[in-house]
Design an enzyme around this catalytic site. Structure first.
Site, PDB file in Angstrom:
ATOM      1  CG  ASP A  28      -2.042   0.882   0.968  1.00 53.95           C
ATOM      2  OD1 ASP A  28      -3.375   0.501   0.948  1.00 53.95           O
ATOM      3  OD2 ASP A  28      -1.811   2.278   1.215  1.00 53.95           O
ATOM      4  CG  ASN A  85     -11.928  -0.657   4.020  1.00 53.30           C
ATOM      5  OD1 ASN A  85     -12.361  -1.132   5.036  1.00 53.30           O
ATOM      6  ND2 ASN A  85     -10.679  -0.006   4.079  1.00 53.30           N
ATOM      7  CB  VAL A  94      -9.196   2.052  -4.920  1.00 52.41           C
ATOM      8  CG1 VAL A  94      -8.779   1.636  -6.465  1.00 52.41           C
ATOM      9  CG2 VAL A  94      -8.291   3.061  -4.587  1.00 52.41           C
ATOM     10  CG  HIS A  98      -8.585  -2.570  -2.249  1.00 50.58           C
ATOM     11  ND1 HIS A  98      -9.650  -1.947  -3.234  1.00 50.58           N
ATOM     12  CD2 HIS A  98      -8.554  -1.924  -1.226  1.00 50.58           C
ATOM     13  CE1 HIS A  98     -10.083  -0.913  -2.472  1.00 50.58           C
ATOM     14  NE2 HIS A  98      -9.664  -0.873  -1.381  1.00 50.58           N
ATOM     15  CB  ILE A  99      -8.119  -8.522   0.276  1.00 50.31           C
ATOM     16  CG1 ILE A  99      -9.068  -9.223  -0.417  1.00 50.31           C
ATOM     17  CG2 ILE A  99      -8.096  -9.137   1.819  1.00 50.31           C
ATOM     18  CD1 ILE A  99      -9.169 -10.884  -0.508  1.00 50.31           C
ATOM     19  CG  HIS A 100      -6.690  -3.020   3.131  1.00 47.70           C
ATOM     20  ND1 HIS A 100      -5.997  -1.780   2.921  1.00 47.70           N
ATOM     21  CD2 HIS A 100      -8.011  -2.584   2.642  1.00 47.70           C
ATOM     22  CE1 HIS A 100      -6.978  -0.887   2.306  1.00 47.70           C
ATOM     23  NE2 HIS A 100      -8.121  -1.379   2.132  1.00 47.70           N
TER      24      HIS A 100
HETATM   25  P1  5GP Z   1      -9.639   1.330   0.538  1.00 52.05           P
HETATM   26  O1  5GP Z   1      -9.574   2.661   1.104  1.00 52.05           O
HETATM   27  O2  5GP Z   1     -10.419   1.658  -0.871  1.00 52.05           O
HETATM   28  O3  5GP Z   1     -10.102   0.454   1.156  1.00 52.05           O
HETATM   29  O4  5GP Z   1      -8.325   1.289   0.142  1.00 52.05           O
HETATM   30  C1  5GP Z   1      -7.451   1.709  -0.946  1.00 52.05           C
HETATM   31  C2  5GP Z   1      -5.932   1.679  -0.568  1.00 52.05           C
HETATM   32  O5  5GP Z   1      -5.342   1.971  -1.595  1.00 52.05           O
HETATM   33  C3  5GP Z   1      -5.558   2.759   0.472  1.00 52.05           C
HETATM   34  O6  5GP Z   1      -5.021   1.941   1.455  1.00 52.05           O
HETATM   35  C4  5GP Z   1      -4.603   3.486  -0.262  1.00 52.05           C
HETATM   36  O7  5GP Z   1      -3.469   3.899   0.509  1.00 52.05           O
HETATM   37  C5  5GP Z   1      -4.147   2.672  -1.386  1.00 52.05           C
HETATM   38  N1  5GP Z   1      -3.718   3.331  -2.548  1.00 52.05           N
HETATM   39  C6  5GP Z   1      -4.295   4.300  -3.172  1.00 52.05           C
HETATM   40  N2  5GP Z   1      -3.578   4.922  -4.427  1.00 52.05           N
HETATM   41  C7  5GP Z   1      -2.600   3.823  -4.606  1.00 52.05           C
HETATM   42  C8  5GP Z   1      -1.469   3.848  -5.432  1.00 52.05           C
HETATM   43  O8  5GP Z   1      -1.326   4.365  -6.439  1.00 52.05           O
HETATM   44  N3  5GP Z   1      -0.535   2.745  -5.126  1.00 52.05           N
HETATM   45  C9  5GP Z   1      -0.632   2.023  -4.055  1.00 52.05           C
HETATM   46  N4  5GP Z   1       0.220   0.979  -3.874  1.00 52.05           N
HETATM   47  N5  5GP Z   1      -1.783   1.964  -3.022  1.00 52.05           N
HETATM   48  C10 5GP Z   1      -2.468   3.017  -3.350  1.00 52.05           C
END
Ligand code: 5GP
Length: 112
Positions: A28, A85, A94, A98-100
């Site tokens: 991330d 999320n 995004v 995606h799985i964190h």
């Molecule tokens: P969400 O908030 O949708 O669950 O998670 C999206 C994740 O994508 C966030 O933790 C954010 O930091 C990560 N993220 C956003 N843009 C980029 C990027 O350009 N590259 C990478 N590696 N992670 C990203």
């Protein structure tokens, strides 16, 4: 194309950790723990709630990918958290499933 589709296509750089036929794992960009990795399907499913019955195998594959990546990053012994999320209240930013994977420190519960 979503941001993550561009990462899959190598149009945007990312620190890629591992890859399977149907998934990609990368660090991330804004880590919330010492280890913070995203595992994504190559198929453009916007979010968990839009996965279909035909995605059942892919969803299972993603969880096994999480297991593989967690082992590779040395989290299997100490433990880790898996987060998806969904939507506004879930904190999704995004629109590509995606799985964190979060680990490397004790994580509090419940999340904020
Ligand atoms: P969400 O908030 O949708 O669950 O998670 C999206 C994740 O994508 C966030 O933790 C954010 O930091 C990560 N993220 C956003 N843009 C980029 C990027 O350009 N590259 C990478 N590696 N992670 C990203």
């Amino acid at each position: 194309m979503t941001l993550f589709e561009k990462i899959i296509a190598r149009e945007i750089p990312a620190q890629i950790i591992a890859e399977g036929n149907d998934w990609l794992a990368f660090h991330d960009i804004s880590p919330q723990a010492p280890v913070h990795v995203l595992v994504i399907p190559k198929k453009a499913i916007p979010r968990l709630g839009e996965a279909a019955p035909e995605d059942v195998q892919l969803l299972g594959t993603l969880l096994l990918a999480v297991q593989e990546v967690a082992r590779k990053l040395g989290l299997a012994e100490t433990g880790f958290r898996v987060v998806i999320n969904h939507g506004r209240d879930g904190g999704e930013t995004v629109p590509h499933l995606h799985i964190h994977i979060l680990g490397g420190r004790p994580l509090s519960w419940p999340p904020g």
